[in-house]
Design a protein around this motif. Structure first.
Motif, PDB file in Angstrom:
ATOM      1  N   LEU A  27       3.031  -7.828   5.590  1.00 36.47           N
ATOM      2  CA  LEU A  27       1.970  -7.659   6.584  1.00 36.47           C
ATOM      3  C   LEU A  27       1.520  -9.045   7.036  1.00 36.47           C
ATOM      4  O   LEU A  27       1.886 -10.055   6.419  1.00 36.47           O
ATOM      5  CB  LEU A  27       0.789  -6.881   5.991  1.00 36.47           C
ATOM      6  N   ALA A  32      -5.509  -9.298   7.829  1.00 34.83           N
ATOM      7  CA  ALA A  32      -5.691  -8.099   7.008  1.00 34.83           C
ATOM      8  C   ALA A  32      -6.939  -8.211   6.152  1.00 34.83           C
ATOM      9  O   ALA A  32      -7.124  -9.203   5.445  1.00 34.83           O
ATOM     10  CB  ALA A  32      -4.475  -7.886   6.120  1.00 34.83           C
ATOM     11  N   THR A  97      -5.219  -2.481   0.716  1.00 30.79           N
ATOM     12  CA  THR A  97      -5.382  -2.844   2.108  1.00 30.79           C
ATOM     13  C   THR A  97      -5.022  -1.660   2.979  1.00 30.79           C
ATOM     14  O   THR A  97      -4.328  -0.732   2.535  1.00 30.79           O
ATOM     15  CB  THR A  97      -4.519  -4.060   2.485  1.00 30.79           C
ATOM     16  N   TRP A  99      -3.186  -0.983   6.584  1.00 34.85           N
ATOM     17  CA  TRP A  99      -2.358  -1.694   7.547  1.00 34.85           C
ATOM     18  C   TRP A  99      -1.546  -0.699   8.335  1.00 34.85           C
ATOM     19  O   TRP A  99      -0.913   0.188   7.751  1.00 34.85           O
ATOM     20  CB  TRP A  99      -1.437  -2.682   6.822  1.00 34.85           C
TER      21      TRP A  99
END
Length: 115
Positions: A27, A32, A97, A99
């Motif tokens: 990512l 992020a 996270t 994403w």
């Protein structure tokens, strides 16, 4: 594919410290938002601390003043410095996270605090 790999857990005594690390890949880490969650034995998973892409942190009330979340953009790594640990902090700690409209979790790292 996004991957989050935690490290740094272990067994410590009450009052001691630990630092957890989460290495992120797959990512754009620079944009992020990241977070640490934990799941104590027999309880639901809960948010411990989060950090925005710009580095602004937020904390659960239970860890404010004891835990510090930070991130290293060059290493694509997020950290959780845990000080003055107590037995109630015993849990599996997960890096998280969101994403591409999907949630991603690491496998977790065990933190055990003995009294």
């Amino acid at each position: 594919q996004v991957q989050l790999v935690e490290s740094g857990g272990g067994l410590v005594q009450a009052g001691e410290s630990l630092r957890l690390s989460c290495a992120a890949s797959g990512l754009n880490f620079k944009i992020a938002a990241m977070a640490w969650h934990r799941q104590p034995p027999g309880k639901q998973r809960e948010l411990v601390a989060g950090i925005t892409s710009g580095g602004t942190p937020n904390y659960a009330d239970s860890v404010k003043g004891r835990f510090t979340i930070s991130r290293d953009w060059k290493r694509s790594t997020v950290y959780l410095q845990m000080d003055t640990l107590n037995p109630e902090d015993t849990a599996v700690y997960y890096c998280y996270t969101r994403w591409g409209s999907r949630d991603f979790w690491g496998r977790g790292t065990q933190v055990t605090v003995s009294s």
